[in-house]
Scaffold this active site. Structure first.
Site, PDB file in Angstrom:
ATOM      1  N   CYS A 179      21.998 -23.164 -50.974  1.00  0.00           N
ATOM      2  CA  CYS A 179      20.936 -22.730 -49.996  1.00  0.00           C
ATOM      3  C   CYS A 179      21.024 -21.401 -49.573  1.00  0.00           C
ATOM      4  O   CYS A 179      22.100 -20.809 -50.004  1.00  0.00           O
ATOM      5  CB  CYS A 179      21.228 -23.959 -48.834  1.00  0.00           C
ATOM      6  SG  CYS A 179      22.920 -23.551 -48.105  1.00  0.00           S
ATOM      7  N   CYS A 228      27.374 -20.319 -41.720  1.00  0.00           N
ATOM      8  CA  CYS A 228      25.686 -20.444 -42.168  1.00  0.00           C
ATOM      9  C   CYS A 228      25.181 -20.332 -40.389  1.00  0.00           C
ATOM     10  O   CYS A 228      25.466 -20.949 -39.498  1.00  0.00           O
ATOM     11  CB  CYS A 228      25.843 -22.015 -42.473  1.00  0.00           C
ATOM     12  SG  CYS A 228      23.692 -22.284 -42.442  1.00  0.00           S
ATOM     13  N   GLU A 239      32.926 -28.551 -40.307  1.00  0.00           N
ATOM     14  CA  GLU A 239      31.842 -27.999 -39.551  1.00  0.00           C
ATOM     15  C   GLU A 239      31.789 -29.071 -38.087  1.00  0.00           C
ATOM     16  O   GLU A 239      31.457 -28.266 -37.190  1.00  0.00           O
ATOM     17  CB  GLU A 239      30.484 -28.202 -40.201  1.00  0.00           C
ATOM     18  CG  GLU A 239      29.087 -27.929 -39.290  1.00  0.00           C
ATOM     19  CD  GLU A 239      27.848 -28.381 -40.004  1.00  0.00           C
ATOM     20  OE1 GLU A 239      27.103 -28.860 -39.101  1.00  0.00           O
ATOM     21  OE2 GLU A 239      27.777 -28.516 -41.164  1.00  0.00           O
ATOM     22  N   THR A 279      24.743 -30.497 -39.904  1.00  0.00           N
ATOM     23  CA  THR A 279      23.709 -29.947 -40.517  1.00  0.00           C
ATOM     24  C   THR A 279      23.430 -30.504 -41.375  1.00  0.00           C
ATOM     25  O   THR A 279      22.140 -30.459 -42.158  1.00  0.00           O
ATOM     26  CB  THR A 279      23.726 -28.426 -40.741  1.00  0.00           C
ATOM     27  OG1 THR A 279      24.936 -28.138 -41.584  1.00  0.00           O
ATOM     28  CG2 THR A 279      24.123 -27.544 -39.392  1.00  0.00           C
ATOM     29  N   CYS A 310      19.670 -28.776 -41.059  1.00  0.00           N
ATOM     30  CA  CYS A 310      19.143 -27.650 -41.469  1.00  0.00           C
ATOM     31  C   CYS A 310      17.985 -27.885 -42.506  1.00  0.00           C
ATOM     32  O   CYS A 310      17.999 -28.906 -43.034  1.00  0.00           O
ATOM     33  CB  CYS A 310      20.181 -26.915 -42.424  1.00  0.00           C
ATOM     34  SG  CYS A 310      20.468 -27.255 -44.167  1.00  0.00           S
ATOM     35  N   SER A 336      31.783 -32.358 -50.884  1.00  0.00           N
ATOM     36  CA  SER A 336      30.895 -31.800 -50.253  1.00  0.00           C
ATOM     37  C   SER A 336      30.028 -32.857 -49.586  1.00  0.00           C
ATOM     38  O   SER A 336      29.394 -33.932 -50.153  1.00  0.00           O
ATOM     39  CB  SER A 336      29.877 -31.241 -51.155  1.00  0.00           C
ATOM     40  OG  SER A 336      28.546 -30.801 -50.794  1.00  0.00           O
ATOM     41  N   SER A 364      26.102 -26.418 -52.101  1.00  0.00           N
ATOM     42  CA  SER A 364      26.791 -25.524 -52.606  1.00  0.00           C
ATOM     43  C   SER A 364      27.094 -25.322 -54.071  1.00  0.00           C
ATOM     44  O   SER A 364      28.070 -24.836 -54.614  1.00  0.00           O
ATOM     45  CB  SER A 364      28.143 -25.827 -52.026  1.00  0.00           C
ATOM     46  OG  SER A 364      28.279 -25.992 -50.635  1.00  0.00           O
TER      47      SER A 364
END
Length: 282
Positions: free
Chosen positions: A13, A96, A126, A165, A193, A221, A265
């Site tokens: 992304c 980000c 995060e 996100t 997101c 991830s 990622s």
């Protein structure tokens, strides 16, 4: 001959591409050792590649004194950021922009008097960074957790939500549905997101018409794991891998439609390598 289709929206992304460009520029311009505070992105192969270029991962900003330090895409706590600024030669913020948006949304809700909750995985970097922007905020990630803490929400009365996100829209809807009967006022700041939403929708469309789905990305991830979960709902033969060498030829026995998607990622080169490997197997 089986068809191999890559999801319309898959792979790295904007936030990841931006971070990778920042670290490569830092290596090029380096006047001091380059470090990242935590893994820059949740892709072990990329992190290993950066290590081969001399970019080491540190667990705390205090370990990077005298270095050029990149703050990871998932964000860091304000306290760690200040330690970095106090002790490092240079601090590059690779957080980000969508994560930054979540930080701002949480702070706004707190100022407006809401009890703030982050819909996300407790312990995820995060989520921890977002929580640190609002002392007293906590994470919730499921309907069962809402039900177990029903009294807490009833007492709070005015509840504000921000969202990890990479959380799925379906999980957010479930949590919101469970909260509505418990509170007088619920304000939701949908901080999922755009790339995550697009990846998930594209994954679902492809999984529905595929005999086998391959999901590429780090096992650490969150957004890739979410894609694997979504794919599995519509394609029983879903396999989450980190690289082409994990593929097994018998996964594709009798398959006519093979789908590939990848987490936010995952660089394009990793996706191409997997597609090429599958082409050799079928």
């Amino acid at each position: 001959m089986p068809t191999i289709k890559i999801a319309d929206e898959a792979g790295a992304c904007y936030g990841v591409e931006r971070a990778l460009q920042m670290v490569q520029q830092a290596v090029k311009d380096a006047h001091a050792p380059v470090r990242t505070l935590g893994p820059l992105i949740h892709n072990p192969r990329v992190v290993t590649s950066l290590k081969d270029q001399g970019v080491e991962v540190v667990d705390s900003a205090s370990e990077a004194a005298g270095s050029a330090l990149l703050l990871r895409t998932h964000g860091v706590t304000p306290q760690e950021e200040q330690i970095a600024k106090d002790g490092c030669v240079d601090v590059l913020d690779a957080t980000c922009p969508f994560v930054k948006k979540a930080h701002g949304a949480a702070e706004l809700l707190a100022k407006q008097g809401y009890a703030v909750y982050v819909v996300g995985e407790a312990g995820h970097p995060e989520v921890e960074a977002t929580l640190a922007h609002v002392p007293g905020a906590t994470a919730i990630d499921s309907v069962s957790e809402v039900e177990a803490r029903a009294r807490e929400f009833q007492d709070a009365r005015r509840v504000g939500l921000v969202v990890q996100t990479t959380m799925s829209a379906a999980r957010l809807r479930e949590v919101v549905g469970a909260l509505l009967p418990l509170v007088e006022e619920l304000r939701v700041m949908n901080t999922i997101c755009e790339a995550t939403a697009g990846h998930q929708q594209s994954c679902e469309r492809l999984a529905k018409r595929s005999d086998v789905m391959i999901v590429i990305g780090g096992r650490n991830s969150a957004n890739t794991t979410r894609l694997a979960e979504i794919s599995s709902q519509f394609c029983r033969k879903t396999h989450h891998i980190e690289g082409a060498e994990e593929l097994l030829a018998n996964w594709f026995d009798g398959a006519q439609d093979i789908g590939i998607t990848a987490g936010a990622s995952t660089p394009a080169a990793q996706i191409r390598a997997v597609k090429d490997a599958i082409s050799q197997m079928v």
